[in-house]
Motif scaffolding. Structure first.
Motif, short mmCIF file in Angstrom:
data_model
loop_
_atom_site.label_atom_id
_atom_site.label_comp_id
_atom_site.label_asym_id
_atom_site.label_seq_id
_atom_site.Cartn_x
_atom_site.Cartn_y
_atom_site.Cartn_z
N UNK A 1 17.33 7.46 26.75
CA UNK A 1 16.99 6.44 27.49
C UNK A 1 15.92 7.33 28.34
N UNK B 1 27.19 7.95 29.92
CA UNK B 1 26.30 7.06 29.49
C UNK B 1 25.85 5.87 30.58
N UNK C 1 22.34 7.93 32.87
CA UNK C 1 21.17 7.08 32.41
C UNK C 1 20.63 6.71 33.97
N UNK D 1 24.69 20.51 24.32
CA UNK D 1 24.35 20.20 25.47
C UNK D 1 23.43 21.49 26.26
N UNK D 2 23.23 21.59 27.49
CA UNK D 2 22.23 22.64 27.85
C UNK D 2 22.71 23.79 27.69
N UNK D 3 24.15 24.14 27.85
CA UNK D 3 24.70 25.34 27.63
C UNK D 3 24.90 25.83 26.13
N UNK E 1 23.73 14.30 31.94
CA UNK E 1 23.09 13.36 31.24
C UNK E 1 23.85 12.51 29.87
N UNK E 2 25.14 13.25 29.63
CA UNK E 2 25.77 12.73 28.63
C UNK E 2 26.77 11.71 28.93
N UNK F 1 22.03 19.72 36.91
CA UNK F 1 22.63 18.79 35.85
C UNK F 1 23.95 19.62 35.31
N UNK F 2 24.79 18.74 34.93
CA UNK F 2 25.92 19.06 34.59
C UNK F 2 26.34 18.89 33.19
N UNK F 3 26.95 19.80 32.36
CA UNK F 3 27.05 19.84 30.99
C UNK F 3 28.04 18.74 30.41
N UNK G 1 18.97 9.50 35.87
CA UNK G 1 17.45 9.69 35.15
C UNK G 1 16.72 8.81 35.40
N UNK G 2 16.93 7.49 35.29
CA UNK G 2 16.01 6.49 35.39
C UNK G 2 15.41 6.70 36.75
N UNK H 1 15.30 9.25 38.68
CA UNK H 1 14.07 10.43 38.91
C UNK H 1 12.86 10.06 38.08
N UNK H 2 12.97 9.19 37.21
CA UNK H 2 11.80 9.06 36.37
C UNK H 2 10.97 7.99 37.39
N UNK H 3 11.30 7.16 38.41
CA UNK H 3 10.83 6.48 39.17
C UNK H 3 9.92 7.20 40.21
N UNK H 4 10.27 8.39 40.46
CA UNK H 4 9.45 9.02 41.59
C UNK H 4 8.05 9.53 41.16
N UNK H 5 7.37 9.42 41.88
CA UNK H 5 5.64 9.39 41.58
C UNK H 5 5.56 11.02 41.18
N UNK I 1 23.69 8.66 24.92
CA UNK I 1 23.56 8.53 26.31
C UNK I 1 22.31 9.48 26.64
N UNK I 2 21.74 10.30 25.72
CA UNK I 2 20.52 10.88 26.19
C UNK I 2 19.19 10.11 26.01
N UNK J 1 12.89 17.78 32.55
CA UNK J 1 14.39 18.29 32.57
C UNK J 1 14.86 18.43 31.25
N UNK K 1 9.42 13.62 33.98
CA UNK K 1 9.35 12.50 34.95
C UNK K 1 7.73 12.24 35.50
N UNK K 2 6.80 11.63 35.07
CA UNK K 2 5.60 11.56 35.57
C UNK K 2 4.72 12.92 35.75
N UNK L 1 24.52 15.30 37.97
CA UNK L 1 24.78 14.29 37.09
C UNK L 1 24.89 15.02 35.61
N UNK M 1 13.64 15.26 29.23
CA UNK M 1 12.95 14.12 30.11
C UNK M 1 11.95 14.44 30.71
#
Lengths: 98, 348
Positions: free
Chosen positions: B217, A18, A22, B282-284, A15-16, A45-47, A25-26, A28-32, B214-215, B270, B97-98, A13, B95
């Motif tokens: 969140x 919307x 999102x 962006x990343x690049x 991240x840009x 991650x795509x640009x 990313x949400x 991935x944030x839920x994984x322990x 968009x970033x 990330x 993640x835990x 995906x 980001x």
């Protein structure tokens, strides 16, 4: 979300984006915290230029079921519901088998 | 010696309010018996003793009234994030993640080491700013950070032509300046700070877009650098988000980086993008910023080189056009001359 029965998460995906960015990313944030020891996680991650490319989220479960989730339409709640629905059946089977 | 006539405080107050003229207090009579009369301070007027004097300014000049209650944690975080955003032209967004606390410790340690190394390298070449020591990797509250970013981007306080008159805040100082009613009002145009209601209203406009929406969140961490220093970006990215262009340090040179705690933590971190002098990368783009050799001076040298190349290319192009025109015209003249000669020879 029940992540016990997930064996593989593959997602790509931007991240840009919307919407899909999102949601992914949400998810991935839920994984322990120890998710990477129990499942194979592949994040691509795509640009910013590729933000309109369709994002993907592919899940694999312990029983071999593969789930391809549409990030454009589904929100994080829908994804959670989908994953939980299948995970609960697996949980029930496990309990019945002892 | 106490006064012979004992007066009730009620009576005193009555006397003070009814008499228009300033109350006369006979200091000599009061202090006639005390030996150290010259060292005692004069007592305040009687109505100041019975009532507290009216405060002149309702808020200190360093604490103007804010829109949200200032004692809330979110107000203070908002103020802090605004300050961070204003003071750091280069910011990398991640980001997390835990990530566990031990993993964070490892990541921070490795990052500090890498930035220190970059600092030392720059110091050897004469740049002693030590940017790396003042950079910070911190977790932010995403919603408050997003709001602070909007205020920083879109709140342009319209400063008044005349600055507001400094009210005498010290009641001891007598002053003839008129005292305005300084009850705090949120819409006071003289309030230009980032927590004011004016700032809140300016940043609330949903049409204003800064490109980072968009970033913003989910769980977020930011790495802030006080200057745009590509060497430090490269050092930070080599630790936090290694790639083909910016590889991670080798196991031989930095074995602590390949510690399992650090590696598991980094897998969960990330890299999303960067904000460089108000622009979104962006990343690049961030990797490109990290790959600029020699920082801003190096970039200037590149530009000069490029412009010189363009200059010589341009003269060549212009020259070639002139040359080709000359050649064409010459060729045509030769042709015409030949034709004329032939015509003459035929006519004879």
């Amino acid at each position: 979300m029940l992540t016990k029965y997930l064996t593989s998460v593959a997602t790509a995906f931007s991240p840009f984006n919307p919407k899909s960015g999102k949601t992914a990313r949400n998810f991935l944030a839920l994984l322990p915290p120890n998710a990477r020891t129990t499942m194979a996680i592949d994040v691509k991650l795509l640009n910013q230029a590729q933000k309109d490319k369709p994002a993907s989220l592919d899940l694999k479960f312990k029983d071999g079921k593969e789930m391809k989730l549409d990030l454009e339409k589904m929100k994080i709640k829908d994804i959670q519901a989908e994953v939980n629905r299948h995970s609960r059946t697996l949980l029930r089977q496990e309990e019945l088998n002892g | 010696m106490p006064p012979r006539l004992r007066l009730q405080s009620k009576q005193l107050r009555l006397a003070a309010t009814t008499t228009r003229a300033p109350q006369y207090v006979c200091w000599q009579c009061r202090h006639a018996s005390t030996a150290a009369a010259s060292t005692t301070t004069p007592a305040p007027p009687i109505d100041h003793m019975t009532h507290a004097p009216r405060p002149i300014s309702h808020y200190p000049p360093t604490q103007p009234p804010s829109y949200k209650p200032p004692e809330f944690r979110k107000s203070q975080l908002h103020r802090q994030y605004q300050s961070v955003l204003r003071s750091s032209p280069l910011m990398l967004l991640f980001q997390h993640n835990n990530i566990k606390a031990t993993e964070w410790t490892g990541i921070r340690r490795e990052l500090a080491n890498a930035l220190k190394k970059a600092d030392e390298e720059l110091a050897r070449s004469g740049d002693e700013t030590m940017v790396g020591s003042s950079s910070k990797l911190q977790i932010v509250q995403t919603g408050i950070f997003a709001s602070a970013l909007k205020v920083v981007e879109f709140w342009e306080p319209k400063y008044l032509d005349q600055p507001p008159v400094n009210e005498p805040t010290d009641p001891k100082v007598s002053s003839s300046t008129p005292i305005h009613d300084t009850q705090p009002t949120n819409r006071d145009p003289s309030l230009t700070h980032g927590l004011s209601k004016n700032a809140y209203l300016a940043a609330r406009n949903a049409k204003l877009q800064h490109g980072l929406e968009p970033l913003l969140s989910g769980p977020m961490a930011i790495l802030t650098l006080p200057t745009v220093s590509p060497a430090h970006v490269k050092a930070a990215l080599s630790i936090l988000s290694p790639s083909k262009e910016i590889p991670a340090p080798k196991r031989r040179t930095t074995p602590s980086y390949h510690d399992p705690t650090v590696q598991t933590g980094l897998k969960k971190l990330m890299f999303l993008g960067a904000r460089v002098e108000g622009k979104v990368f962006d990343m690049d783009g961030a990797k490109w910023v990290g790959s600029i050799e020699g920082g801003l001076t190096g970039l200037r040298a590149q530009l000069v080189g490029m412009l010189q190349g363009i200059g010589s290319g341009l003269t060549n192009t212009l020259e070639s056009a002139g040359k080709s025109l000359y050649l064409t015209v010459e060729g045509r003249r030769g042709m015409l001359e030949d034709e004329q000669k032939e015509g003459k020879s035929e006519g004879q």
